[in-house]
Motif scaffolding. Sequence first.
Motif, PDB file in Angstrom:
ATOM      1  N   SER A  23       0.825  -1.217   0.000  1.00  0.00           N
ATOM      2  CA  SER A  23       0.000   0.000   0.000  1.00  0.00           C
ATOM      3  C   SER A  23       0.857   1.264   0.000  1.00  0.00           C
ATOM      4  O   SER A  23       0.478   2.269  -0.597  1.00  0.00           O
ATOM      5  CB  SER A  23      -0.952  -0.006   1.190  1.00  0.00           C
ATOM      6  N   LYS A  24       2.029   1.232   0.624  1.00  0.00           N
ATOM      7  CA  LYS A  24       2.907   2.413   0.610  1.00  0.00           C
ATOM      8  C   LYS A  24       3.386   2.698  -0.809  1.00  0.00           C
ATOM      9  O   LYS A  24       3.378   3.832  -1.254  1.00  0.00           O
ATOM     10  CB  LYS A  24       4.127   2.174   1.511  1.00  0.00           C
ATOM     11  N   ARG A  25       3.814   1.655  -1.514  1.00  0.00           N
ATOM     12  CA  ARG A  25       4.305   1.831  -2.891  1.00  0.00           C
ATOM     13  C   ARG A  25       3.182   2.310  -3.811  1.00  0.00           C
ATOM     14  O   ARG A  25       3.380   3.200  -4.631  1.00  0.00           O
ATOM     15  CB  ARG A  25       4.886   0.521  -3.430  1.00  0.00           C
ATOM     16  N   THR A  26       2.009   1.708  -3.677  1.00  0.00           N
ATOM     17  CA  THR A  26       0.898   2.126  -4.562  1.00  0.00           C
ATOM     18  C   THR A  26       0.483   3.567  -4.270  1.00  0.00           C
ATOM     19  O   THR A  26       0.159   4.325  -5.182  1.00  0.00           O
ATOM     20  CB  THR A  26      -0.307   1.189  -4.414  1.00  0.00           C
ATOM     21  N   ALA A  27       0.522   3.955  -3.000  1.00  0.00           N
ATOM     22  CA  ALA A  27       0.185   5.341  -2.647  1.00  0.00           C
ATOM     23  C   ALA A  27       1.206   6.304  -3.232  1.00  0.00           C
ATOM     24  O   ALA A  27       0.855   7.383  -3.742  1.00  0.00           O
ATOM     25  CB  ALA A  27       0.104   5.495  -1.136  1.00  0.00           C
ATOM     26  N   GLN A  28       2.487   5.939  -3.196  1.00  0.00           N
ATOM     27  CA  GLN A  28       3.526   6.805  -3.760  1.00  0.00           C
ATOM     28  C   GLN A  28       3.367   6.940  -5.280  1.00  0.00           C
ATOM     29  O   GLN A  28       3.544   8.025  -5.825  1.00  0.00           O
ATOM     30  CB  GLN A  28       4.920   6.253  -3.437  1.00  0.00           C
ATOM     31  N   ILE A  29       3.001   5.804  -5.938  1.00  0.00           N
ATOM     32  CA  ILE A  29       2.808   5.848  -7.387  1.00  0.00           C
ATOM     33  C   ILE A  29       1.615   6.759  -7.721  1.00  0.00           C
ATOM     34  O   ILE A  29       1.678   7.576  -8.626  1.00  0.00           O
ATOM     35  CB  ILE A  29       2.592   4.428  -7.958  1.00  0.00           C
ATOM     36  N   ARG A  30       0.542   6.656  -6.954  1.00  0.00           N
ATOM     37  CA  ARG A  30      -0.670   7.441  -7.225  1.00  0.00           C
ATOM     38  C   ARG A  30      -0.459   8.935  -6.956  1.00  0.00           C
ATOM     39  O   ARG A  30      -1.084   9.770  -7.600  1.00  0.00           O
ATOM     40  CB  ARG A  30      -1.813   6.915  -6.363  1.00  0.00           C
ATOM     41  N   THR A  31       0.383   9.274  -6.015  1.00  0.00           N
ATOM     42  CA  THR A  31       0.544  10.689  -5.652  1.00  0.00           C
ATOM     43  C   THR A  31       1.735  11.349  -6.322  1.00  0.00           C
ATOM     44  O   THR A  31       1.910  12.555  -6.202  1.00  0.00           O
ATOM     45  CB  THR A  31       0.691  10.832  -4.126  1.00  0.00           C
ATOM     46  N   ALA A  32       2.550  10.571  -7.027  1.00  0.00           N
ATOM     47  CA  ALA A  32       3.732  11.154  -7.689  1.00  0.00           C
ATOM     48  C   ALA A  32       3.275  12.108  -8.785  1.00  0.00           C
ATOM     49  O   ALA A  32       2.373  11.821  -9.565  1.00  0.00           O
ATOM     50  CB  ALA A  32       4.595  10.055  -8.260  1.00  0.00           C
ATOM     51  N   VAL A  33       3.934  13.248  -8.832  1.00  0.00           N
ATOM     52  CA  VAL A  33       3.573  14.280  -9.798  1.00  0.00           C
ATOM     53  C   VAL A  33       4.391  14.126 -11.082  1.00  0.00           C
ATOM     54  O   VAL A  33       3.865  14.242 -12.181  1.00  0.00           O
ATOM     55  CB  VAL A  33       3.789  15.683  -9.197  1.00  0.00           C
ATOM     56  N   TYR A  34       5.630  13.843 -10.926  1.00  0.00           N
ATOM     57  CA  TYR A  34       6.513  13.759 -12.080  1.00  0.00           C
ATOM     58  C   TYR A  34       6.729  12.299 -12.484  1.00  0.00           C
ATOM     59  O   TYR A  34       6.751  11.394 -11.651  1.00  0.00           O
ATOM     60  CB  TYR A  34       7.854  14.424 -11.776  1.00  0.00           C
ATOM     61  N   GLY A  35       6.931  12.063 -13.741  1.00  0.00           N
ATOM     62  CA  GLY A  35       7.113  10.732 -14.292  1.00  0.00           C
ATOM     63  C   GLY A  35       8.299   9.992 -13.702  1.00  0.00           C
ATOM     64  O   GLY A  35       8.283   8.774 -13.518  1.00  0.00           O
ATOM     65  N   LYS A  36       9.361  10.749 -13.385  1.00  0.00           N
ATOM     66  CA  LYS A  36      10.534  10.079 -12.838  1.00  0.00           C
ATOM     67  C   LYS A  36      10.232   9.474 -11.478  1.00  0.00           C
ATOM     68  O   LYS A  36      10.715   8.418 -11.131  1.00  0.00           O
ATOM     69  CB  LYS A  36      11.735  11.007 -12.819  1.00  0.00           C
ATOM     70  N   TYR A  37       9.378  10.133 -10.677  1.00  0.00           N
ATOM     71  CA  TYR A  37       9.007   9.587  -9.376  1.00  0.00           C
ATOM     72  C   TYR A  37       8.103   8.362  -9.543  1.00  0.00           C
ATOM     73  O   TYR A  37       8.185   7.395  -8.782  1.00  0.00           O
ATOM     74  CB  TYR A  37       8.319  10.653  -8.513  1.00  0.00           C
ATOM     75  N   VAL A  38       7.219   8.420 -10.523  1.00  0.00           N
ATOM     76  CA  VAL A  38       6.342   7.290 -10.810  1.00  0.00           C
ATOM     77  C   VAL A  38       7.176   6.078 -11.201  1.00  0.00           C
ATOM     78  O   VAL A  38       6.998   4.968 -10.695  1.00  0.00           O
ATOM     79  CB  VAL A  38       5.312   7.644 -11.916  1.00  0.00           C
ATOM     80  N   ARG A  39       8.096   6.318 -12.160  1.00  0.00           N
ATOM     81  CA  ARG A  39       8.963   5.216 -12.611  1.00  0.00           C
ATOM     82  C   ARG A  39       9.790   4.661 -11.456  1.00  0.00           C
ATOM     83  O   ARG A  39       9.947   3.448 -11.310  1.00  0.00           O
ATOM     84  CB  ARG A  39       9.882   5.696 -13.739  1.00  0.00           C
TER      85      ARG A  39
END
Length: 140
Positions: A6-22
């Motif tokens: 859940s921590k990883r999925t929350a970070q992916i959902r809230t990341a603003v920039y593509g590099k953070y998502v990746r």
Amino acid sequence: MAIDVSKRTAQIRTAVYGKYVRENIAGGIEDIAGDVNQFEDVTTQRQNDYESNVNKQWSDYKEVMDADEVTRKNNEDTRISNENIRIANEGSRQTVYNDFRNMLNTSEKIGRLPYLFDGGAFGDSGDTNNWVLSMDGGSF
């Protein structure tokens, strides 16, 4: 050790920039791969321990069975040896019986029957166990 997805999925959902998502997707995949590898290592170790235990038990069992087989074979060899001795003795006994029967049959034909086995005094220390079939019965 299970990771908190859940921590990883929350970070992916809230990341603003593509590099953070990746980065969060790659980190999540690495975490999952680490858990899977750890699980496989533990499972492999448990399997190896189980197989080692089974092999040891089989080895111990086989050792006992091999010792029992040696004992059985020795007993069978002894039985065969005893049987061969019995067969040899039976031949000797049969020969003595036939000789005695022939002597009696011959004695009847000539009209003279033997009285006794002349074996000397039984139980005497001078007894030589050389008993003789004779027409004269001797004395007791």
